[in-house]
Design a protein around this motif. Structure first.
Motif, short mmCIF file in Angstrom:
data_model
loop_
_atom_site.label_atom_id
_atom_site.label_comp_id
_atom_site.label_asym_id
_atom_site.label_seq_id
_atom_site.Cartn_x
_atom_site.Cartn_y
_atom_site.Cartn_z
N THR A 154 0.82 -1.21 0.00
CA THR A 154 0.00 0.00 0.00
C THR A 154 0.86 1.26 0.00
OG1 THR A 154 -0.11 -0.04 2.42
CG2 THR A 154 -1.89 -1.14 1.22
N THR A 155 2.17 1.11 0.08
CA THR A 155 3.08 2.26 0.05
C THR A 155 3.48 2.53 -1.40
OG1 THR A 155 5.03 0.85 0.33
CG2 THR A 155 3.96 1.68 2.33
N ILE A 317 8.47 9.81 1.71
CA ILE A 317 8.12 11.11 1.14
C ILE A 317 8.71 11.25 -0.26
CG2 ILE A 317 8.40 13.61 1.39
CD1 ILE A 317 8.45 13.11 4.45
N LEU A 318 9.98 10.87 -0.43
CA LEU A 318 10.60 10.97 -1.76
C LEU A 318 9.89 10.07 -2.76
CD1 LEU A 318 12.79 11.94 -3.70
CD2 LEU A 318 14.24 10.07 -2.87
N LEU A 319 9.60 8.83 -2.38
CA LEU A 319 8.93 7.91 -3.30
C LEU A 319 7.51 8.36 -3.61
CD1 LEU A 319 10.15 4.43 -1.99
CD2 LEU A 319 10.96 5.70 -3.98
N GLU A 320 6.85 8.95 -2.61
CA GLU A 320 5.51 9.50 -2.85
C GLU A 320 5.59 10.61 -3.89
OE1 GLU A 320 1.62 10.33 -2.93
OE2 GLU A 320 2.46 8.64 -1.83
N LEU A 321 6.60 11.46 -3.78
CA LEU A 321 6.77 12.54 -4.75
C LEU A 321 7.03 11.99 -6.14
CD1 LEU A 321 9.04 15.67 -4.18
CD2 LEU A 321 8.72 14.65 -6.40
N LEU A 322 7.98 11.06 -6.25
CA LEU A 322 8.34 10.51 -7.56
C LEU A 322 7.22 9.66 -8.16
CD1 LEU A 322 12.08 9.51 -7.00
CD2 LEU A 322 11.17 11.55 -8.14
N ALA A 323 6.39 9.06 -7.31
CA ALA A 323 5.26 8.28 -7.82
C ALA A 323 4.24 9.17 -8.50
CB ALA A 323 4.62 7.49 -6.68
N LYS A 324 4.05 10.38 -7.97
CA LYS A 324 3.06 11.30 -8.52
C LYS A 324 3.67 12.25 -9.56
CE LYS A 324 -0.59 10.15 -6.05
NZ LYS A 324 -0.01 8.97 -5.37
N PRO A 369 6.91 20.67 -3.80
CA PRO A 369 6.59 19.26 -4.10
C PRO A 369 6.79 18.34 -2.91
CG PRO A 369 8.63 19.96 -5.19
CD PRO A 369 7.98 21.19 -4.66
N PHE A 370 7.79 18.62 -2.06
CA PHE A 370 8.01 17.77 -0.90
C PHE A 370 6.93 17.97 0.15
CE2 PHE A 370 12.29 17.04 -2.53
CZ PHE A 370 12.49 15.72 -2.18
N LEU A 371 6.43 19.19 0.28
CA LEU A 371 5.36 19.44 1.23
C LEU A 371 4.09 18.70 0.80
CD1 LEU A 371 4.32 20.89 3.73
CD2 LEU A 371 3.78 22.88 2.30
N LYS A 372 3.79 18.72 -0.48
CA LYS A 372 2.64 17.99 -0.98
C LYS A 372 2.80 16.49 -0.76
CE LYS A 372 1.41 21.29 -4.66
NZ LYS A 372 1.32 21.47 -6.14
N ALA A 373 4.01 15.99 -1.02
CA ALA A 373 4.27 14.57 -0.82
C ALA A 373 4.18 14.20 0.65
CB ALA A 373 5.65 14.21 -1.37
N LEU A 374 4.63 15.10 1.52
CA LEU A 374 4.55 14.86 2.96
C LEU A 374 3.10 14.70 3.39
CD1 LEU A 374 5.75 14.73 5.82
CD2 LEU A 374 5.67 17.24 5.87
N ILE A 375 2.25 15.57 2.91
CA ILE A 375 0.83 15.51 3.26
C ILE A 375 0.22 14.20 2.77
CG2 ILE A 375 -1.43 16.56 2.86
CD1 ILE A 375 0.07 19.28 2.70
N ARG A 376 0.56 13.82 1.54
CA ARG A 376 0.02 12.56 0.99
C ARG A 376 0.55 11.36 1.76
NH1 ARG A 376 1.30 15.02 -4.08
NH2 ARG A 376 3.11 13.63 -4.28
N SER A 377 1.80 11.45 2.22
CA SER A 377 2.41 10.30 2.90
C SER A 377 1.77 10.00 4.24
CB SER A 377 3.91 10.53 3.08
OG SER A 377 4.16 11.51 4.08
N PHE A 378 1.13 11.00 4.85
CA PHE A 378 0.44 10.75 6.12
C PHE A 378 -0.69 9.75 5.96
CE2 PHE A 378 2.03 15.03 7.60
CZ PHE A 378 2.87 14.51 8.57
N LYS A 379 -1.16 9.61 4.74
CA LYS A 379 -2.26 8.70 4.47
C LYS A 379 -1.78 7.29 4.16
CE LYS A 379 -4.89 12.52 2.41
NZ LYS A 379 -5.56 13.01 1.19
N GLN A 380 -0.45 7.14 4.02
CA GLN A 380 0.09 5.83 3.69
C GLN A 380 0.11 4.94 4.91
OE1 GLN A 380 0.67 4.96 0.68
NE2 GLN A 380 0.50 7.00 -0.24
N VAL A 381 -0.16 3.69 4.71
CA VAL A 381 -0.07 2.70 5.78
C VAL A 381 1.31 2.06 5.68
CG1 VAL A 381 -1.00 0.57 6.75
CG2 VAL A 381 -2.52 2.25 5.68
N VAL A 382 2.20 2.37 6.61
CA VAL A 382 3.57 1.89 6.56
C VAL A 382 3.70 0.68 7.49
CG1 VAL A 382 5.97 2.46 6.93
CG2 VAL A 382 4.42 4.20 6.07
#
Length: 382
Positions: A154-155, A317-324, A369-382
């Motif tokens: 899910t990550t 956070i980095l992978l979330e950014l690069l994924a989007k 872009p990192f701030l946006k990715a940070l916000i999205r990453s809070f929703k990730q189930v790690v």
């Protein structure tokens, strides 16, 4: 022998490093070590690169060492010193031969070629099901990858995928003292794409076309990109000596959750691969030391040896950014090296930095872009 029995399933880098670590330590001389390899490994099927600030125990096996590298993009290139770190290349054939030769000298080590069907922790014993027999052990360590587990994470999930050519030119064309770590001057085509060039002499080098992206390419696309890059560098008279191909999952999936008291996953399937870079060899080497030391304390619960930490969050956070926004990779990595020294970045990627050092590096990167990715990453189930 009277001691415990350890089964190591998988004879790649992580399995061999652990077997070597245990066999080399006299503490384990009265313990049985069984290494199970599906197929005999004796070819150059892998090239491992890593950096470190000291001498490695496999120093005599290295193909090449560099103390500076290039970071390039469409605006030009920078030649960066890496001291106190050295960047090193190790080919798998020399590594396999060295480890296998050593293990054969140890009477408490057995190597067999078979297929591991399943590994089950029965609390007091581990049952390892092979193609036609069941082996019982006290502890089992497996590097066998479950591809479905990775696909169902899910990550954020990207792949570092590549084809590399080992070439030999008729004339000396390479500066063998400088490694090209990332050359983003190649067309990005909406992805994070770069060329990786490692000269081992003035007329021999590994030229590798690498992507950090979700989808793989056809072999022709990688090969055409390498051919075009060599033409751009005015390198035309060369012979392809070898080719290599790889695909490394880049994910912060919590691989540690599936470990049990007596079964530990190692290598990529054990979370030993650095999610943001794909580097695995040095992590596997360091973790083999930790596993060996833990086993000396008796019936240790191996599921508690490793856990995720703040570096996992950075990678997420980095992978979330690069994924989007996969096209931003060149800008991010170029900026990172432009505003920080190479040694500080290597230390950060080695997860050896303090929080103050980490904040300094993070502050040098593009904020939005990192701030946006940070916000999205809070929703990730790690």
């Amino acid at each position: 022998m009277g001691g415990d029995k350890y089964v190591i399933a998988g004879g790649g880098a992580s399995g061999l490093l652990l077997a070597y670590r245990l066999a080399k330590d006299s503490f384990f001389d009265n313990h049985q070590i069984l290494l199970i390899e599906k197929e005999k490994k004796n070819e150059n099927d892998r090239t491992w690169c890593f950096w470190e600030d000291n001498q490695n125990e496999f120093e005599h096996l290295l193909s090449k060492t560099w103390n500076q590298f290039h970071i390039s993009n469409s605006n030009g290139f920078s030649c960066l010193p890496t001291n106190p770190y050295s960047y090193k290349m190790l080919r798998s054939k020399a590594f396999y031969q060295h480890i296998h030769s050593f293990l054969k000298t140890k009477p408490n080590v057995e190597m067999i070629h078979d297929t591991v069907v399943s590994i089950n922790d029965k609390e007091t014993i581990v049952e390892v099901q092979l193609s036609n027999q069941i082996i019982e052990a006290d502890k089992a360590f497996t590097s066998i990858i479950d591809s479905q587990e990775i696909k169902n994470t899910t990550t954020p999930l990207l792949y570092q995928h590549f084809i590399g050519w080992f070439i030999k030119t008729e004339q000396p064309v390479f500066d063998e003292e400088v490694a090209t770590f990332m050359d983003f001057s190649v067309p990005q085509k909406g992805n994070t794409r770069f060329m990786y060039a490692l000269p081992v002499s003035n007329n021999e080098a590994l030229i590798e076309y690498t992507l950090f992206s979700e989808d793989l390419l056809s072999d022709n696309e990688y090969n055409d990109a390498i051919k075009a890059y060599l033409e751009e560098q005015e390198i035309t008279n060369y012979t392809i000596i070898e080719k290599e191909k790889g695909c490394i999952p880049m994910t912060t999936h919590n691989f540690y959750k599936k470990n049990t008291k007596n079964v530990l996953h190692i290598g990529t399937t054990g979370g030993f691969t650095k999610p943001s870079t794909g580097f695995t060899f040095k992590n596997s080497q360091e973790k083999s030391f930790l596993i060996a030391e833990a086993l000396k304390h008796g019936n240790v619960d191996v599921s508690k040896l490793f856990k995720q930490d703040r570096f996992t969050k950075y990678d997420t956070i980095l992978l979330e950014l690069l994924a989007k926004e996969n096209h931003k990779g060149a800008e991010i990595f170029s900026t990172m090296f432009e505003h920080n020294s190479a040694p500080s970045i290597l230390k950060f990627l080695d997860e050896k930095t303090s929080t103050v050092e980490e904040l300094s590096i993070i502050n040098s990167l593009p904020k939005t872009p990192f701030l946006k990715a940070l916000i999205r990453s809070f929703k990730q189930v790690v």
